[in-house]
Scaffold this motif. Structure first.
Motif: not given
Length: 156
Positions: A57-61, A66-70, A106-109, A140-148
């Motif tokens: 899950f990326g945190t940059a929107r 603002p980024d997704v908080t803890d 994109i580099r993100e927490r 959270f307006h994300q383009e993707s959530v990677m799954r492995a």
């Protein structure tokens, strides 16, 4: 020179002996697929067949918020993930990068969420995992959530 020839013969004889004795033993331990023979698997592998699913899950929107908080992520896990996977999960903080649909790196927490469940339940768990991914992307307006996914043997 005779001493060197004698050493070479001795070394060659030693190598041939190792190959002659060791190769049949090594090949006997493998079945046709290059895997350990069934007798070897029973002693080497412990646990029950499980599937491990890693979600990233990326945190940059992308919407400029603002980024997704803890706290927001913990609340999401409490409301969306725990009800579907009450037996347990692992969350790790991560740093990552990926290329978005526009080609921008994109580099993100990030957060890595790991779920393990019996292989026999994989088909039933899939829908819940897909719902989690879709909910996070929407909320959270994300383009993707990677799954492995990976096969695992789990022992408690």
């Amino acid at each position: 020179m005779p001493q060197r020839t004698s050493r070479l013969r001795t070394a060659a004889l030693a190598a041939a002996t190792v190959l002659a004795v060791g190769a049949p033993t090594a090949y006997a331990a493998l079945d046709a697929g290059g895997e350990p023979a069934p007798a070897d698997r029973s002693t080497a592998v412990r646990g029950t067949p499980y599937v491990g699913t890693h979600l990233y899950f990326g945190t940059a929107r992308s919407d400029g918020h603002p980024d997704v908080t803890d706290r927001q992520f913990r609340d999401f896990v409490t409301r969306r993930v725990t009800p579907k996977f009450p037996a347990g999960l692992t969350i790790e903080d991560a740093r990552g990068q990926w290329r978005d649909a526009k080609g921008v790196v994109i580099r993100e927490r990030s957060y890595e969420l790991t779920l393990y469940y019996p292989k026999s339940e994989a088909r039933a768990k899939d829908a819940g995992i897909q719902e989690i991914r879709a909910a996070y992307k929407k909320q959270f307006h994300q383009e993707s959530v990677m799954r492995a996914d990976e096969a695992a043997n789990v022992d408690f």
